[in-house]
Design a protein around this motif. Structure first.
Motif, short mmCIF file in Angstrom:
data_model
loop_
_atom_site.label_atom_id
_atom_site.label_comp_id
_atom_site.label_asym_id
_atom_site.label_seq_id
_atom_site.Cartn_x
_atom_site.Cartn_y
_atom_site.Cartn_z
N LEU A 58 0.86 -1.08 -0.05
CA LEU A 58 0.00 0.15 -0.12
C LEU A 58 0.83 1.12 0.00
CD1 LEU A 58 -3.03 -0.85 2.49
CD2 LEU A 58 -3.02 -0.97 0.01
N TYR A 59 1.88 1.17 0.94
CA TYR A 59 2.64 2.48 0.84
C TYR A 59 3.59 2.34 -0.67
CZ TYR A 59 3.33 3.40 5.78
OH TYR A 59 3.15 3.91 7.19
N LEU A 60 4.02 1.51 -1.35
CA LEU A 60 4.38 1.64 -2.50
C LEU A 60 3.44 2.13 -3.51
CD1 LEU A 60 6.91 0.89 -4.58
CD2 LEU A 60 5.80 -1.29 -4.77
N SER A 61 2.29 1.64 -3.48
CA SER A 61 1.12 1.98 -4.41
C SER A 61 0.90 3.68 -4.27
CB SER A 61 -0.05 1.27 -4.34
OG SER A 61 -1.03 1.75 -4.94
N TYR A 62 1.02 3.91 -2.82
CA TYR A 62 0.64 5.46 -2.64
C TYR A 62 1.71 6.42 -3.06
CZ TYR A 62 -1.05 9.42 0.00
OH TYR A 62 -1.53 10.58 0.68
N TYR A 63 2.89 5.93 -2.87
CA TYR A 63 3.68 6.76 -3.23
C TYR A 63 4.55 6.82 -4.75
CZ TYR A 63 4.02 8.65 1.63
OH TYR A 63 3.79 9.21 2.84
N ALA A 64 4.20 5.52 -5.17
CA ALA A 64 4.81 5.39 -6.62
C ALA A 64 3.91 5.44 -7.61
CB ALA A 64 5.56 4.00 -6.65
N GLY A 65 2.46 5.59 -7.31
CA GLY A 65 1.46 5.60 -8.12
C GLY A 65 1.06 4.41 -8.83
N LEU A 66 1.40 3.13 -8.38
CA LEU A 66 1.26 2.08 -8.87
C LEU A 66 -0.02 1.38 -8.62
CD1 LEU A 66 4.96 0.53 -8.37
CD2 LEU A 66 3.76 1.73 -10.51
N ALA A 67 -0.50 0.41 -9.18
CA ALA A 67 -1.59 -0.62 -8.92
C ALA A 67 -1.48 -1.04 -7.49
CB ALA A 67 -1.95 -1.48 -10.04
N ALA A 68 -2.45 -0.96 -6.81
CA ALA A 68 -2.11 -1.51 -5.50
C ALA A 68 -2.15 -3.13 -5.13
CB ALA A 68 -3.50 -0.95 -4.44
N GLY A 69 -2.98 -3.71 -6.11
CA GLY A 69 -2.72 -5.18 -5.94
C GLY A 69 -1.37 -5.66 -6.50
N ALA A 70 -0.99 -5.14 -7.47
CA ALA A 70 0.17 -5.51 -8.28
C ALA A 70 1.35 -5.05 -7.35
CB ALA A 70 0.57 -4.73 -9.62
N SER A 71 1.18 -3.90 -6.52
CA SER A 71 2.23 -3.57 -5.61
C SER A 71 2.45 -4.56 -4.51
CB SER A 71 1.90 -2.06 -5.19
OG SER A 71 2.07 -1.47 -6.12
N ILE A 72 1.07 -5.03 -3.92
CA ILE A 72 1.19 -5.99 -2.84
C ILE A 72 2.05 -7.31 -3.37
CG2 ILE A 72 -0.12 -7.28 -1.31
CD1 ILE A 72 -2.15 -4.97 -1.22
N ALA A 73 1.43 -7.72 -4.80
CA ALA A 73 2.27 -9.04 -4.85
C ALA A 73 3.69 -8.88 -4.96
CB ALA A 73 1.32 -9.29 -6.18
N LEU A 74 4.06 -7.65 -5.63
CA LEU A 74 5.69 -7.51 -5.65
C LEU A 74 6.32 -7.59 -4.53
CD1 LEU A 74 7.92 -6.62 -7.55
CD2 LEU A 74 7.21 -4.15 -7.08
N VAL A 75 5.92 -6.90 -3.53
CA VAL A 75 6.43 -7.04 -2.08
C VAL A 75 6.45 -8.34 -1.67
CG1 VAL A 75 6.40 -6.04 0.26
CG2 VAL A 75 5.69 -4.38 -1.81
N LEU A 76 5.29 -9.22 -1.81
CA LEU A 76 5.31 -10.49 -1.32
C LEU A 76 6.48 -11.47 -2.08
CD1 LEU A 76 1.31 -11.13 -1.28
CD2 LEU A 76 2.96 -11.01 0.76
N VAL A 77 6.52 -11.27 -3.30
CA VAL A 77 7.55 -11.97 -4.00
C VAL A 77 8.74 -11.55 -3.72
CG1 VAL A 77 8.32 -12.55 -6.36
CG2 VAL A 77 5.75 -12.57 -5.76
N SER A 78 9.13 -10.23 -3.32
CA SER A 78 10.34 -9.76 -3.09
C SER A 78 10.73 -10.18 -1.69
CB SER A 78 10.35 -8.20 -3.01
OG SER A 78 10.16 -7.59 -4.23
N ALA A 79 9.68 -10.35 -0.66
CA ALA A 79 10.12 -10.92 0.75
C ALA A 79 10.62 -12.35 0.71
CB ALA A 79 8.61 -10.73 1.55
N TYR A 80 9.93 -13.01 -0.48
CA TYR A 80 10.41 -14.47 -0.53
C TYR A 80 11.85 -14.51 -1.03
CZ TYR A 80 10.90 -19.11 -2.07
OH TYR A 80 11.32 -20.22 -2.41
N GLY A 81 12.11 -13.52 -1.87
CA GLY A 81 13.43 -13.60 -2.54
C GLY A 81 14.49 -13.24 -1.57
#
Length: 285
Positions: A236-259
């Motif tokens: 949500l922070y990434l979506s708010y400040y980067a202007g990205l889609a919220a759902g895609a931003s959450i998925a990106l952070v989840l995958v990054s956490a796994y990496g």
């Protein structure tokens, strides 16, 4: 402090955070069972199989739960029928049916005649959550978590030793059927926030991340739920400040956490020369 607190001054961000917290707690716990039972692909297939039912229910003004049940029943029947064809194996039947159903759902959702908002079932929008959605998510989440508490021992027995479970009078088929039903409920709760395409990320990624870090199942569930909630808020922070889609931003952070967890686990558990890395064994209690 202003950068941290400013997004939460908006009602839509507060509702999204509360909805994603509920989803994160449920999917964190449920995802551990998905990992233990090794049914990640089945969970993804289930999400795609439910999609045309969800779209049909939305178009007809019916409850999404009813549409999900109809989609699941239709997928099971279609797979069973396709598997009876001598030249088609069961895995091929599943792939054909799931792909066909998902394509049908996409055609319905993106058709010009479809009302606005139906596409949200495909891509999701946590920022569009309203108070009614929160109440529904809260009730379904509480019910699903209560069911997981009741089923904990039979899920444990079946997941770790199917043969012994039968000796204890447990019916593995019924246990797995109950688990599939709970996964369907979780998908139903999460689909509005993350969409059908991204819902598998929050179902599997937090539990897979936790499996890299801890061995005991209760701790794995706690870590997975924490990762799911933290990654959702980070998205949500990434979506708010980067202007990205919220759902895609959450998925990106989840995958990054796994990496990141994978890199840390690999550094801490370096295998001997010529020895392959093996995933940590999950301990029951």
């Amino acid at each position: 402090m202003h950068a941290l607190l400013e997004p939460w001054q908006h009602g839509f961000m507060q509702r999204a955070a509360l909805e994603l917290t509920l989803i994160g707690i449920l999917t964190g716990v449920l995802g551990c069972w998905i990992v233990v039972y090794e049914i990640s692909y089945s969970a993804e297939s289930l999400a795609h199989a439910l999609f045309p039912g969800l779209v049909g229910a939305a178009l007809l003004g019916l409850p999404l739960l009813l549409g999900a049940a109809a989609g699941l029943a239709g997928a099971a029947l279609a797979i069973a029928l396709a598997a009876t064809i001598p030249t088609v194996g069961r895995d091929t039947a599943v792939a054909i049916v799931i792909t066909t159903l998902f394509g049908l759902g996409v055609l319905l959702a993106l058709a010009p005649a479809s009302p606005p908002g139906i596409q949200g079932l495909l891509f999701g929008d946590p920022l569009a959550i309203d108070s009614g959605d929160l109440v529904t998510a809260g009730l379904l989440t509480a019910s699903a978590l209560a069911a997981l508490v009741v089923l904990h021992r039979v899920l444990l027995a079946t997941g770790f030793d199917r043969g012994s479970a039968r000796a204890l009078g447990i019916h593995p088929f019924l246990v797995e059927l109950a688990l599939i039903a709970l996964i369907a409920v979780a998908i139903l709760i999460a689909v509005q926030a993350l969409g059908n395409l991204l819902v598998v990320a929050i179902l599997v990624a937090p539990a897979a991340t936790a499996r890299l870090l801890v061995r005991r199942l209760p701790r794995m569930m706690a870590v997975a739920a924490t990762v799911a909630v933290a990654a959702s808020l980070g998205g949500l922070y990434l979506s708010y400040y980067a202007g990205l889609a919220a759902g895609a931003s959450i998925a990106l952070v989840l995958v990054s956490a796994y990496g990141i967890a994978f890199a840390c686990a690999r550094r801490l558990h370096v295998p001997a020369r010529g020895q392959k890395m093996r995933p940590a064994i999950i301990e029951a209690e």
